[in-house]
Enzyme design. Structure first.
Site, PDB file in Angstrom:
ATOM      1  N   SER A  31       0.808  -1.225   0.000  1.00  0.00           N
ATOM      2  CA  SER A  31       0.000   0.000   0.000  1.00  0.00           C
ATOM      3  C   SER A  31       0.840   1.275   0.000  1.00  0.00           C
ATOM      4  O   SER A  31       0.453   2.281   0.578  1.00  0.00           O
ATOM      5  CB  SER A  31      -0.970  -0.009   1.181  1.00  0.00           C
ATOM      6  OG  SER A  31      -0.256  -0.044   2.398  1.00  0.00           O
ATOM      7  N   LYS A  65       0.493  -5.325   4.810  1.00  0.00           N
ATOM      8  CA  LYS A  65       0.960  -6.011   6.030  1.00  0.00           C
ATOM      9  C   LYS A  65       0.594  -5.258   7.300  1.00  0.00           C
ATOM     10  O   LYS A  65       0.423  -5.844   8.349  1.00  0.00           O
ATOM     11  CB  LYS A  65       2.477  -6.191   5.915  1.00  0.00           C
ATOM     12  CG  LYS A  65       3.082  -7.039   6.985  1.00  0.00           C
ATOM     13  CD  LYS A  65       4.487  -7.486   6.663  1.00  0.00           C
ATOM     14  CE  LYS A  65       5.480  -6.367   6.554  1.00  0.00           C
ATOM     15  NZ  LYS A  65       6.864  -6.868   6.415  1.00  0.00           N
ATOM     16  N   GLN A  77      10.730  12.199   1.545  1.00  0.00           N
ATOM     17  CA  GLN A  77      10.760  13.631   1.880  1.00  0.00           C
ATOM     18  C   GLN A  77      10.906  14.509   0.639  1.00  0.00           C
ATOM     19  O   GLN A  77      10.061  15.330   0.316  1.00  0.00           O
ATOM     20  CB  GLN A  77      11.927  13.912   2.841  1.00  0.00           C
ATOM     21  CG  GLN A  77      11.728  13.309   4.211  1.00  0.00           C
ATOM     22  CD  GLN A  77      12.834  13.679   5.181  1.00  0.00           C
ATOM     23  OE1 GLN A  77      13.826  14.305   4.810  1.00  0.00           O
ATOM     24  NE2 GLN A  77      12.674  13.279   6.424  1.00  0.00           N
ATOM     25  N   GLY A 119      10.785  14.604  -2.704  1.00  0.00           N
ATOM     26  CA  GLY A 119       9.732  14.916  -3.645  1.00  0.00           C
ATOM     27  C   GLY A 119       9.711  13.991  -4.839  1.00  0.00           C
ATOM     28  O   GLY A 119      10.124  12.836  -4.764  1.00  0.00           O
ATOM     29  N   GLU A 167      18.051  18.668  -6.272  1.00  0.00           N
ATOM     30  CA  GLU A 167      18.679  17.579  -5.513  1.00  0.00           C
ATOM     31  C   GLU A 167      19.894  17.090  -6.284  1.00  0.00           C
ATOM     32  O   GLU A 167      20.093  17.434  -7.460  1.00  0.00           O
ATOM     33  CB  GLU A 167      17.678  16.459  -5.242  1.00  0.00           C
ATOM     34  CG  GLU A 167      16.626  16.893  -4.227  1.00  0.00           C
ATOM     35  CD  GLU A 167      15.635  15.816  -3.840  1.00  0.00           C
ATOM     36  OE1 GLU A 167      15.907  14.629  -4.077  1.00  0.00           O
ATOM     37  OE2 GLU A 167      14.574  16.180  -3.307  1.00  0.00           O
ATOM     38  N   HIS A 195      21.545   6.218   1.699  1.00  0.00           N
ATOM     39  CA  HIS A 195      21.352   7.664   1.688  1.00  0.00           C
ATOM     40  C   HIS A 195      22.475   8.286   2.509  1.00  0.00           C
ATOM     41  O   HIS A 195      22.781   7.819   3.601  1.00  0.00           O
ATOM     42  CB  HIS A 195      19.986   8.026   2.285  1.00  0.00           C
ATOM     43  CG  HIS A 195      19.558   9.417   1.941  1.00  0.00           C
ATOM     44  ND1 HIS A 195      20.139  10.537   2.509  1.00  0.00           N
ATOM     45  CD2 HIS A 195      18.626   9.877   1.069  1.00  0.00           C
ATOM     46  CE1 HIS A 195      19.573  11.617   2.003  1.00  0.00           C
ATOM     47  NE2 HIS A 195      18.658  11.248   1.112  1.00  0.00           N
ATOM     48  N   ARG A 205      24.578  10.432  -5.146  1.00  0.00           N
ATOM     49  CA  ARG A 205      24.364   9.929  -3.789  1.00  0.00           C
ATOM     50  C   ARG A 205      25.425   8.926  -3.340  1.00  0.00           C
ATOM     51  O   ARG A 205      25.866   8.946  -2.190  1.00  0.00           O
ATOM     52  CB  ARG A 205      22.995   9.251  -3.793  1.00  0.00           C
ATOM     53  CG  ARG A 205      22.299   9.285  -2.501  1.00  0.00           C
ATOM     54  CD  ARG A 205      20.885   8.860  -2.694  1.00  0.00           C
ATOM     55  NE  ARG A 205      19.998  10.005  -2.723  1.00  0.00           N
ATOM     56  CZ  ARG A 205      18.674   9.904  -2.678  1.00  0.00           C
ATOM     57  NH1 ARG A 205      18.099   8.718  -2.651  1.00  0.00           N
ATOM     58  NH2 ARG A 205      17.926  10.977  -2.683  1.00  0.00           N
ATOM     59  N   HIS A 252      18.752   2.837   2.268  1.00  0.00           N
ATOM     60  CA  HIS A 252      17.629   3.681   1.852  1.00  0.00           C
ATOM     61  C   HIS A 252      16.764   3.048   0.768  1.00  0.00           C
ATOM     62  O   HIS A 252      15.544   3.101   0.848  1.00  0.00           O
ATOM     63  CB  HIS A 252      18.203   5.006   1.361  1.00  0.00           C
ATOM     64  CG  HIS A 252      17.183   6.040   1.008  1.00  0.00           C
ATOM     65  ND1 HIS A 252      16.274   6.536   1.931  1.00  0.00           N
ATOM     66  CD2 HIS A 252      16.939   6.706  -0.156  1.00  0.00           C
ATOM     67  CE1 HIS A 252      15.509   7.445   1.349  1.00  0.00           C
ATOM     68  NE2 HIS A 252      15.870   7.556   0.080  1.00  0.00           N
ATOM     69  N   GLU A 297       9.428  -0.066  -5.564  1.00  0.00           N
ATOM     70  CA  GLU A 297      10.777  -0.490  -5.163  1.00  0.00           C
ATOM     71  C   GLU A 297      10.977  -1.999  -5.262  1.00  0.00           C
ATOM     72  O   GLU A 297      12.106  -2.468  -5.433  1.00  0.00           O
ATOM     73  CB  GLU A 297      11.056  -0.003  -3.729  1.00  0.00           C
ATOM     74  CG  GLU A 297      12.529  -0.153  -3.343  1.00  0.00           C
ATOM     75  CD  GLU A 297      12.863   0.441  -1.986  1.00  0.00           C
ATOM     76  OE1 GLU A 297      12.060   1.209  -1.437  1.00  0.00           O
ATOM     77  OE2 GLU A 297      13.958   0.121  -1.478  1.00  0.00           O
ATOM     78  N   ARG A 311      20.188   5.093  -8.103  1.00  0.00           N
ATOM     79  CA  ARG A 311      18.982   5.852  -8.458  1.00  0.00           C
ATOM     80  C   ARG A 311      19.200   7.356  -8.311  1.00  0.00           C
ATOM     81  O   ARG A 311      19.763   7.827  -7.323  1.00  0.00           O
ATOM     82  CB  ARG A 311      17.817   5.422  -7.569  1.00  0.00           C
ATOM     83  CG  ARG A 311      16.554   6.209  -7.795  1.00  0.00           C
ATOM     84  CD  ARG A 311      15.386   5.653  -7.002  1.00  0.00           C
ATOM     85  NE  ARG A 311      15.593   5.692  -5.578  1.00  0.00           N
ATOM     86  CZ  ARG A 311      15.419   6.775  -4.816  1.00  0.00           C
ATOM     87  NH1 ARG A 311      15.067   7.932  -5.371  1.00  0.00           N
ATOM     88  NH2 ARG A 311      15.599   6.711  -3.526  1.00  0.00           N
ATOM     89  N   LEU A 325       9.399   7.723  -6.331  1.00  0.00           N
ATOM     90  CA  LEU A 325       7.936   7.843  -6.361  1.00  0.00           C
ATOM     91  C   LEU A 325       7.464   7.917  -7.814  1.00  0.00           C
ATOM     92  O   LEU A 325       6.423   7.372  -8.182  1.00  0.00           O
ATOM     93  CB  LEU A 325       7.484   9.085  -5.580  1.00  0.00           C
ATOM     94  CG  LEU A 325       7.752   9.069  -4.066  1.00  0.00           C
ATOM     95  CD1 LEU A 325       7.276  10.368  -3.421  1.00  0.00           C
ATOM     96  CD2 LEU A 325       7.095   7.887  -3.385  1.00  0.00           C
TER      97      LEU A 325
HETATM   98  C1  SIN Z   1      15.593  12.648  -0.029  1.00  0.00           C
HETATM   99  O1  SIN Z   1      14.682  13.410   0.244  1.00  0.00           O
HETATM  100  O2  SIN Z   1      16.775  12.922   0.058  1.00  0.00           O
HETATM  101  C2  SIN Z   1      15.227  11.285  -0.493  1.00  0.00           C
HETATM  102  C3  SIN Z   1      14.668  11.368  -1.834  1.00  0.00           C
HETATM  103  C4  SIN Z   1      14.897  10.091  -2.563  1.00  0.00           C
HETATM  104  O3  SIN Z   1      15.245   9.069  -1.970  1.00  0.00           O
HETATM  105  O4  SIN Z   1      14.792  10.111  -3.781  1.00  0.00           O
END
Ligand code: SIN
Length: 551
Positions: free
Chosen positions: A9, A32, A44, A46, A110, A227, A271, A332, A356, A367, A373
């Site tokens: 979900s 679950k 967070q 976006g 980002e 992360h 990252r 992450h 995922e 990624r 998302l």
């Molecule tokens: C983040 O807000 O740094 C995570 C975003 C993501 O994992 O794409």
């Protein structure tokens, strides 16, 4: 009208359920925990999409490919970037209220993005806003039967090798079978494999483990994203990359901005680069976390743009408007998962995977921030559009989209996949070695020891010797029985199976690429710039008899 079973979900599961219901199907959605609990809820930063005039699908595509370190499937990336803007607009229609500024919808920058394109909601509460809007939408659909506290145990596979439903453990503590014409797997990630993670505790890799046991091909499991910045306090809450996008900098204990010497983009390097640089600094300073200095951003911006992180800091008695905060990498996101084609179809007829849990090839070895998302939305939508279409006769035939010129691509891709997955050239252990429960009584699995083992030897920095040690330790444990009626035991079964697969894949990849770094092979090897599939024949596995299951 078909009977569709959606498992999970988060964004992928909720959106697939809504789309399938709107297409006239009967939908059962099992999850679950409670409906709103998922990895999506904690996102967070976006959603990245080419929505603005100074941006383009091509630019987003290029950034995604670059971050993916040579391992992306270009066709999947194209689909992601091309269809992404329409899916974001869908989310707006479903009620997601993205933040606005004087120019319209607000956008953030980002790491590894060539321009600002990340839309967000509630400041840094994008996932929570998306989850809430979709949960409300699901609740309004009478055709969706929501079953909470219902865990996937195993997929049901019929005599023709097609997935025909799932065995689940319900809130009454009884296992039963749910039959369906198609199953859409959307169970999310597996952060619980590691001691330190930004994921909620429900992220135990249930879908990948079950799909693999059922005979689906999985791929790229060695690519696990750490992360760079989780708050270094118990629970390791995420500190969004968007904070660095706004100008925060990383410092070591001496107050030095160490990223300046690491990469031309400094704190906004990809990252994996930032996570490894932080891990190295931490080693140099005896394991102490590094510091994220956001004080220059000012209290007002920090509190309005990042209310979730501000609250996490407060809970830890930190005031990030006046002091640099301790941060460290944490597990992450899994780039690997159940292998799919561009329509979210797995190698098992009747089984789709979205979000995922899936390995679409859109993320490659690393990624791009805020593409997760987006991927869930794009491929959940595609899975529903592919419902009822004939399943390709080969594992991965060209996608159905008549517009797409992917035929040659897929034909080219299949050969190396088959070749590498059946070859021992790169040291891929045999099926028995990579985790089929032997049935021999061994040591019962201890989850916290497993998580520490993976954190220590399969984390940001890896080596052949460390991975071999992890593989040997994992081989000692016996998986809990599939007939268990304990959620924790069934999760342990999945964590053990998936942990073994991940270690096997990391041992097999004798190079460093993207999120997979090995000190004994510190550089990429061009000849290994391709995915490794892992699959097994379920008939080899010890499965419980139907009689043992209370239906
Ligand atoms: C983040 O807000 O740094 C995570 C975003 C993501 O994992 O794409």
């Amino acid at each position: 009208m078909a009977a569709i079973l959606v498992i999970g979900s988060g964004l992928g599961g909720l959106l697939a359920a809504v789309r399938a219901a709107d297409a006239g199907h009967r939908v059962v959605l099992v999850t679950k925990s409670v409906l709103p609990e998922s990895n999506t809820r904690y996102a967070q930063g976006g959603i990245a999409a080419a929505l603005f005039r100074d941006d383009s699908v091509d630019a987003h595509e290029l950034d995604t490919l670059r971050a993916g370190a040579g391992l992306c499937d270009p066709a999947a990336v194209r689909v992601l970037c091309e269809e992404g803007p329409a899916r974001v607009r869908d989310l707006i229609r479903f009620g997601v209220d993205f933040d606005r500024d004087e120019s319209g919808v607000a956008r953030g920058l980002e790491a590894a993005h060539s321009r600002s394109r990340v839309v967000h909601a509630g400041g840094d509460a994008t996932g929570a806003a998306v989850e809430a809007a979709l949960v409300a939408t699901v609740r309004r659909r009478a055709a969706i039967d929501v079953q909470e506290h219902t865990m996937l145990v195993d997929l049901l596979v019929d005599d023709d090798g097609a997935v025909s439903g799932a065995r689940v453990l319900g809130p009454d503590g009884v296992q039963r079978s749910l039959e369906a014409d198609a199953v859409i797997l959307a169970t999310g990630g597996a952060g619980a494999l590691f001691t330190h993670t930004t994921n909620p505790s429900v992220a135990t890799g249930d879908g990948v483990a079950a799909a693999w046991r059922a005979g689906a091909s999985v791929a790229d499991l060695e690519f696990y994203q750490f992360h760079p910045t989780a708050l270094a306090v118990p629970g390791t809450p995420l500190v969004s990359e968007a904070v660095r996008g706004e100008g925060a900098v990383l410092r070591n204990q001496l107050g030095e901005r160490f990223m300046l010497a690491e990469h031309p983009d400094a704190e906004l390097a990809p990252r994996d680069v930032v996570a490894r640089a932080i891990a190295r600094q931490m080693e140099r300073q005896g394991g102490a976390p590094v510091l994220l200095d956001a004080t220059a951003l000012g209290r007002e911006l920090l509190e309005t743009r990042f209310p979730t992180i501000t609250a996490a800091c407060r809970a830890a008695k930190l005031d990030w408007a006046v002091q640099a905060i301790p941060v460290a990498p944490a597990a992450h996101y899994s780039m690997g998962g159940v292998e799919t084609d561009a329509w979210a179809r797995t190698t098992l007829p009747g089984l789709f995977a979205v979000g995922e849990v899936a390995r679409t090839g859109a993320h490659g070895a690393n990624r791009l921030a805020s593409n997760s998302l987006l991927e869930a939305a794009v491929f959940a939508d595609r899975a529903v559009r592919a419902l009822g279409q004939p399943w390709p006769t080969g594992a991965f035939l060209p996608p159905m989209d008549p517009q797409a010129d992917n035929e040659t691509h897929w034909a080219n891709r299949l050969h190396p996949l088959v070749e590498i997955s059946t070859s021992s050239m790169h040291g891929l252990p045999s099926e028995t070695a990579i985790g089929l429960p032997s049935g021999d009584p061994g040591t019962p699995i201890d989850r916290s020891t497993l998580r520490q083992l993976l954190w220590d030897f399969v984390g940001v920095h890896r080596s052949g010797a460390g991975l071999a040690h992890a593989a040997a330790a994992l081989a000692e444990w016996t998986a809990p029985s599939a007939t268990s009626v304990s959620v924790a035991a069934l999760e342990d079964r999945n964590l053990l199976g998936l942990g073994r697969l991940l270690v096997a894949a990391a041992l097999a990849r004798e190079e460093s690429r993207g999120a997979h770094y090995r000190s004994d092979f510190p550089h990429p090897r061009p000849e290994l710039a391709r995915s490794v599939s892992q699959a097994h024949s379920p008939s080899l596995e010890l499965v419980p008899t139907q009689e043992a299951i209370a239906c």
